[in-house]
Scaffold this motif. Structure first.
Motif, short mmCIF file in Angstrom:
data_model
loop_
_atom_site.label_atom_id
_atom_site.label_comp_id
_atom_site.label_asym_id
_atom_site.label_seq_id
_atom_site.Cartn_x
_atom_site.Cartn_y
_atom_site.Cartn_z
N GLN A 1 0.84 -1.20 0.00
CA GLN A 1 0.00 0.00 0.00
C GLN A 1 0.88 1.25 0.00
OE1 GLN A 1 -2.64 -0.49 3.34
NE2 GLN A 1 -3.80 -2.12 2.33
N THR B 1 -6.02 -4.41 -8.66
CA THR B 1 -5.23 -4.60 -7.44
C THR B 1 -4.56 -3.30 -7.03
OG1 THR B 1 -4.85 -6.93 -7.93
CG2 THR B 1 -3.30 -5.89 -6.42
N SER C 1 -7.10 -1.00 -5.58
CA SER C 1 -7.47 -1.47 -4.25
C SER C 1 -6.40 -1.08 -3.23
CB SER C 1 -7.65 -3.00 -4.29
OG SER C 1 -7.87 -3.49 -2.99
N ARG C 2 -5.14 -1.26 -3.58
CA ARG C 2 -4.05 -0.90 -2.66
C ARG C 2 -4.06 0.59 -2.36
NH1 ARG C 2 0.84 -4.59 -5.22
NH2 ARG C 2 0.02 -6.58 -4.47
N HIS D 1 -6.72 2.64 -2.59
CA HIS D 1 -7.92 2.92 -1.81
C HIS D 1 -7.75 2.49 -0.35
CE1 HIS D 1 -12.13 3.59 -0.93
NE2 HIS D 1 -12.19 2.39 -0.42
N GLN D 2 -7.29 1.27 -0.14
CA GLN D 2 -7.10 0.77 1.23
C GLN D 2 -6.04 1.59 1.97
OE1 GLN D 2 -6.21 -3.37 0.63
NE2 GLN D 2 -8.34 -3.92 0.32
N GLY D 3 -4.97 1.95 1.26
CA GLY D 3 -3.93 2.77 1.88
C GLY D 3 -4.46 4.13 2.29
N GLU E 1 -7.59 4.86 2.98
CA GLU E 1 -8.49 4.67 4.13
C GLU E 1 -7.70 4.57 5.43
OE1 GLU E 1 -10.99 1.27 3.43
OE2 GLU E 1 -12.49 2.47 2.37
N LYS E 2 -6.63 3.80 5.41
CA LYS E 2 -5.80 3.64 6.62
C LYS E 2 -5.14 4.96 7.00
CE LYS E 2 -4.94 -1.27 6.10
NZ LYS E 2 -3.97 -2.30 5.74
#
Length: 172
Positions: free
Chosen positions: A121, A148, A151-152, A154-156, A158-159
């Motif tokens: 991420q 992928t 997604s990485r 987006h997830q990064g 969010e975190k």
């Protein structure tokens, strides 16, 4: 470059050195000495492998693929334990804060938060937001699909948003 043109090598280094080095600094948790060493390794690897290079798109993507691989290989060989990571994260950017306190403090907080993300991420976010790469180029560089890579990112984000408690990260 393949024919040994030293001026072409010089242009390559002048054009890309700073971008590669700044990626390495961020990827190496702010360790500028390690980043300089890895940057040298990256350019040596390019020199060693230039005969194998076949034009198949942007040279920049080829260069960053090598960069990402060199950094990943370094970290796969040298597994940091959590206390080393925590100590490095605390020290990141401390001299820069003196220069421009508010801006640098925010950047330092972002870097520290970025350092806590999983490698994949962090790598995707650095390529996207510090090097302005498109998702399809990030996918190519990291050897993953576009989905992928998205997604990485987006997830990064969010975190990071949760870590920094800031809404503007989700709007970028």
């Amino acid at each position: 470059m393949k024919s040994g043109d030293t001026e072409a090598w010089e242009r390559l280094i002048n054009k890309y050195y700073h971008q590669i080095y700044s990626y390495c600094v961020r990827r190496c948790l702010g360790d500028r000495v390690l980043a300089a060493d890895l940057t040298q390794d990256i350019f040596l690897r390019i020199i060693e492998n230039i005969d194998k290079y076949k034009f198949s798109g942007k040279f920049f993507n080829y260069l960053f693929t090598i960069t990402v691989n060199v950094c990943n290989n370094y970290y796969n060989k040298k597994k940091f334990n959590q206390s080393e990571l925590d100590e490095k994260a605390v020290n990141v950017g401390s001299e820069a804060i003196v220069t421009n306190l508010i801006t640098q403090e925010n950047m330092n907080q972002i870097q520290v938060a970025l350092n806590t993300l999983p490698d994949m991420q962090r790598e995707a976010l650095i390529l996207k937001y510090y090097h302005d790469l498109k998702v399809k180029d990030i996918a190519k560089i990291t050897g993953t699909s576009v989905a992928t890579s998205q997604s990485r990112i987006h997830q990064g984000l969010e975190k990071l948003s949760k870590l920094l408690n800031r809404e503007e990260f989700m709007n970028g």
